[in-house]
Scaffold this motif. Structure first.
Motif, PDB file in Angstrom:
ATOM      1  N   UNK A  60       0.647  -1.197  -0.172  1.00  0.00           N
ATOM      2  CA  UNK A  60      -0.094  -0.062   0.294  1.00  0.00           C
ATOM      3  C   UNK A  60       0.868   1.343  -0.086  1.00  0.00           C
ATOM      4  N   UNK A  61       2.198   1.246   0.216  1.00  0.00           N
ATOM      5  CA  UNK A  61       2.885   2.420   0.369  1.00  0.00           C
ATOM      6  C   UNK A  61       2.881   2.868  -1.147  1.00  0.00           C
ATOM      7  N   UNK A  62       3.399   4.349  -1.330  1.00  0.00           N
ATOM      8  CA  UNK A  62       3.362   4.678  -2.505  1.00  0.00           C
ATOM      9  C   UNK A  62       4.759   4.366  -3.235  1.00  0.00           C
ATOM     10  N   UNK A  63       4.631   4.433  -4.639  1.00  0.00           N
ATOM     11  CA  UNK A  63       5.814   4.173  -5.296  1.00  0.00           C
ATOM     12  C   UNK A  63       6.661   5.446  -5.699  1.00  0.00           C
ATOM     13  N   UNK A  64       7.959   5.482  -5.575  1.00  0.00           N
ATOM     14  CA  UNK A  64       8.765   6.438  -5.567  1.00  0.00           C
ATOM     15  C   UNK A  64       8.798   7.030  -6.899  1.00  0.00           C
ATOM     16  N   UNK A  65       9.042   8.365  -7.093  1.00  0.00           N
ATOM     17  CA  UNK A  65       8.976   9.170  -8.162  1.00  0.00           C
ATOM     18  C   UNK A  65      10.099   8.820  -9.104  1.00  0.00           C
ATOM     19  N   UNK A  66       9.900   8.436 -10.685  1.00  0.00           N
ATOM     20  CA  UNK A  66      10.650   7.825 -11.416  1.00  0.00           C
ATOM     21  C   UNK A  66      11.959   8.873 -11.594  1.00  0.00           C
ATOM     22  N   UNK A  67      11.634  10.135 -11.544  1.00  0.00           N
ATOM     23  CA  UNK A  67      12.457  11.517 -11.825  1.00  0.00           C
ATOM     24  C   UNK A  67      13.907  11.267 -10.773  1.00  0.00           C
ATOM     25  N   UNK A  68      13.496  10.492  -9.580  1.00  0.00           N
ATOM     26  CA  UNK A  68      14.667  10.305  -8.593  1.00  0.00           C
ATOM     27  C   UNK A  68      15.828   9.561  -9.376  1.00  0.00           C
ATOM     28  N   UNK A  69      15.531   8.695 -10.314  1.00  0.00           N
ATOM     29  CA  UNK A  69      16.379   7.862 -10.634  1.00  0.00           C
ATOM     30  C   UNK A  69      16.734   7.647 -12.161  1.00  0.00           C
ATOM     31  N   UNK A  70      16.866   9.001 -12.661  1.00  0.00           N
ATOM     32  CA  UNK A  70      17.265   9.366 -14.043  1.00  0.00           C
ATOM     33  C   UNK A  70      18.735   9.232 -14.302  1.00  0.00           C
ATOM     34  N   UNK A  78      18.052   1.500 -16.525  1.00  0.00           N
ATOM     35  CA  UNK A  78      16.495   1.855 -16.865  1.00  0.00           C
ATOM     36  C   UNK A  78      15.890   1.807 -15.768  1.00  0.00           C
ATOM     37  N   UNK A  79      16.353   2.152 -14.498  1.00  0.00           N
ATOM     38  CA  UNK A  79      15.629   2.455 -13.350  1.00  0.00           C
ATOM     39  C   UNK A  79      14.406   3.270 -13.301  1.00  0.00           C
ATOM     40  N   UNK A  80      14.562   4.392 -13.935  1.00  0.00           N
ATOM     41  CA  UNK A  80      13.508   5.351 -14.157  1.00  0.00           C
ATOM     42  C   UNK A  80      12.315   4.683 -14.872  1.00  0.00           C
ATOM     43  N   UNK A  81      12.557   4.098 -15.898  1.00  0.00           N
ATOM     44  CA  UNK A  81      11.644   3.574 -16.836  1.00  0.00           C
ATOM     45  C   UNK A  81      10.901   2.367 -16.016  1.00  0.00           C
ATOM     46  N   UNK A  82      11.597   1.657 -15.032  1.00  0.00           N
ATOM     47  CA  UNK A  82      10.783   0.513 -14.176  1.00  0.00           C
ATOM     48  C   UNK A  82       9.921   1.154 -13.259  1.00  0.00           C
ATOM     49  N   UNK A  83      10.322   2.357 -12.640  1.00  0.00           N
ATOM     50  CA  UNK A  83       9.573   3.158 -11.607  1.00  0.00           C
ATOM     51  C   UNK A  83       8.291   3.582 -12.273  1.00  0.00           C
ATOM     52  N   UNK A  84       8.281   3.842 -13.594  1.00  0.00           N
ATOM     53  CA  UNK A  84       7.291   4.483 -14.309  1.00  0.00           C
ATOM     54  C   UNK A  84       6.222   3.125 -14.455  1.00  0.00           C
ATOM     55  N   UNK A  85       6.837   2.048 -14.943  1.00  0.00           N
ATOM     56  CA  UNK A  85       5.995   0.780 -15.069  1.00  0.00           C
ATOM     57  C   UNK A  85       5.151   0.551 -13.700  1.00  0.00           C
ATOM     58  N   UNK A  86       5.955   0.710 -12.589  1.00  0.00           N
ATOM     59  CA  UNK A  86       5.264   0.528 -11.316  1.00  0.00           C
ATOM     60  C   UNK A  86       4.088   1.356 -10.963  1.00  0.00           C
ATOM     61  N   UNK A  87       4.288   2.581 -11.492  1.00  0.00           N
ATOM     62  CA  UNK A  87       3.235   3.561 -11.353  1.00  0.00           C
ATOM     63  C   UNK A  87       2.088   3.257 -12.123  1.00  0.00           C
ATOM     64  N   UNK A  88       2.504   2.688 -13.473  1.00  0.00           N
ATOM     65  CA  UNK A  88       1.298   2.537 -14.345  1.00  0.00           C
ATOM     66  C   UNK A  88       0.682   1.340 -13.988  1.00  0.00           C
ATOM     67  N   UNK A  89       1.276   0.152 -13.562  1.00  0.00           N
ATOM     68  CA  UNK A  89       0.583  -1.053 -13.366  1.00  0.00           C
ATOM     69  C   UNK A  89       0.694  -1.687 -11.839  1.00  0.00           C
ATOM     70  N   UNK A  90       0.368  -0.803 -10.958  1.00  0.00           N
ATOM     71  CA  UNK A  90       1.043  -1.530  -9.706  1.00  0.00           C
ATOM     72  C   UNK A  90       0.306  -2.914  -9.278  1.00  0.00           C
TER      73      UNK A  90
END
Length: 172
Positions: A60-70, A78-90
């Motif tokens: 239930x915790x929020x996914x970190x902002x992908x911008x932190x890992x650019x 590909x960390x930022x892209x993976x964090x974006x996927x986590x936000x898109x399809x949790x």
């Protein structure tokens, strides 16, 4: 007196500088270790972010902002892209086991792959990143969550790994 004060400040400064790096295993196949930087502290507004909006997720915790890992020199490329996927399809990532062994680790004890993206763990772990990107690609192609779980587990599960619990779609 001045010398004692400086002597007391030096260890504190060294500890503060050392806290920026957390050792993590280099999963690229080498036997050495590398230091993985910890994610920068989030601004006050980001720390007050709402919980993960996925109503069916175990995590239930929020996914970190992908911008932190650019910064590719500090994090997995590909960390930022993976964090974006986590936000898109949790909900999809929350059904997957992470095969970097963070669920079995006494240090991390992550619930699911989604948990890896609630802190900076995934930014330094190629396995977490690759699992998430594969799940995102399959989801984008229209694959159902059960098929995604089967394919990801089939590709990343190592010999000798205990069976992973799966949640049927009806339990979500």
């Amino acid at each position: 007196m001045r010398f004692r004060l400086r002597a007391a400040l030096v260890p504190a400064a060294l500890l503060a500088a050392a806290a920026v790096f957390v050792p993590a295993a280099d999963r690229s196949g080498s036997d050495g270790k590398k230091a993985t930087p910890v994610a920068p502290a989030a601004p006050a507004a980001a720390r007050k972010a709402p919980q993960n909006s996925c109503s069916t997720c175990l995590e239930r915790r929020p996914i970190l902002d992908p911008a932190l890992f650019r910064d590719r020199s500090l994090y997995e490329p590909d960390a930022a892209a993976a964090y974006e996927v986590a936000r898109r399809i949790p909900a999809t990532l929350d059904r997957l086991h992470c095969f970097c062994e963070c669920a079995e680790s006494a240090r991390f004890h992550h619930k699911t792959l989604l948990t890896c993206f609630t802190d900076s763990h995934a930014a330094g772990c190629g396995i977490c990143v690759k699992e998430a990107l594969l799940a995102g690609e399959l989801k984008q192609k229209g694959a159902p969550d059960d098929e995604i779980a089967s394919l990801v587990h089939g590709m990343f599960r190592t010999e000798g790994h205990p069976p992973v619990p799966t949640r049927p779609a009806s339990a979500r």
